[in-house]
Design a protein around this motif. Structure first.
Motif: not given
Ligand code: BTN
Length: 247
Positions: A18-20, A41, A45-47, A52, A112, A115-116, A134
């Motif tokens: 995951s880039t985060n 990825q 991951k999402g919220r 994701w 959708k 997502g962020i 993002i």
């Molecule tokens: C959401 O809508 O739940 C948020 C999604 C965010 C996805 C991005 S992709 C780049 C970055 N790395 C991740 O693992 N998640 C965010």
């Protein structure tokens, strides 16, 4: 447009979990305004601990490290401007009109598109920076069945490929232009209210002391939070993860 005017370091990875997560692992070493982009990825991951969908090469997955954001009260506005920058980029590049969903989702035709996930890094109780993650479904051709009715891509909306690097460049330009104006909270809120069909009068499930309750959206407060009206008529400011929009 030169991204080096805005970004201090650009890291382009082939595959990553995951880039985060990458940004968090190396946060200390990485410079302010480092942007990490991945072609794929494996653990996107999402919220709300969601996954994701991150197929190889078909979409944008990136994280921007910002170390100069030290004021906690700016965090809601970072969410809002990150989404506005996506909204503007979609319009500039494709002419499509997106729809914003508080705090930071971007929809097209009720599905959708982006997502962020913003993560804050604290050191001894102080904010030492944030990671703006993002995901934009730029050229995704096919979603898994469980996402088909909920997610879309620019490709599916337009029936043609969109240059994801161009999208990224425009997002960077737009994001930093909003960031310069982050003190102008009224402008940010106004733009949101104008471009979100769910910001007023939409049903929303909120959680008060662990009990879910239905409420209605009533706009955005001056702090960048969501204002909702409970069934008993009282107003409440929603700040964190204690809400969701029913499908
Ligand atoms: C959401 O809508 O739940 C948020 C999604 C965010 C996805 C991005 S992709 C780049 C970055 N790395 C991740 O693992 N998640 C965010």
């Amino acid at each position: 447009m030169e991204i080096n005017n805005y970004i201090n370091k650009f890291i382009h990875l082939d595959t990553i979990d995951s880039t985060n997560e990458f940004a968090k692992r190396f946060f200390k070493k990485l410079k302010n305004r480092t942007l990490i982009l991945a072609d794929e990825q494996t653990e996107g991951k999402g919220r709300f601990q969601r996954k994701w969908f991150s197929p190889k090469n078909e979409a944008l997955y990136f994280s921007l490290i910002l170390k100069r954001i030290r004021k906690i009260e700016n965090l809601p506005f970072i969410n809002l401007i990150s989404a506005l920058a996506i909204f503007d980029t979609i319009e500039e590049i494709t002419g499509l009109k997106a729809d914003l969903k508080w705090p930071n989702d971007v929809y097209i035709n009720k599905k959708k598109l982006s997502g962020i996930l913003i993560e804050s890094i604290f050191k001894t109780m102080r904010l030492s920076g944030i990671i703006v993650g993002i995901g934009v479904n730029v050229n995704v051709k096919k979603f898994p069945e469980e996402l088909c009715s909920k997610a879309t891509s620019l490709y599916l909306e337009l029936n043609k490929e969109v240059d994801k690097f161009l999208f990224l460049k425009f997002w960077i330009k737009n994001f930093f232009s909003y960031l310069r104006k982050i003190r102008n909270k009224d402008l940010i809120i106004k733009k949101w209210l104008e471009n979100s069909s769910t910001i007023y009068d939409s049903p929303i499930i909120i959680t008060i002391e662990e009990t879910p309750a239905i409420a209605k959206t009533c706009g955005i407060t001056s702090k960048g939070y969501l204002l909702v009206k409970k069934q008993n008529g009282s107003l409440l400011e929603i700040t964190t993860n204690d809400f969701f929009f029913p499908d």
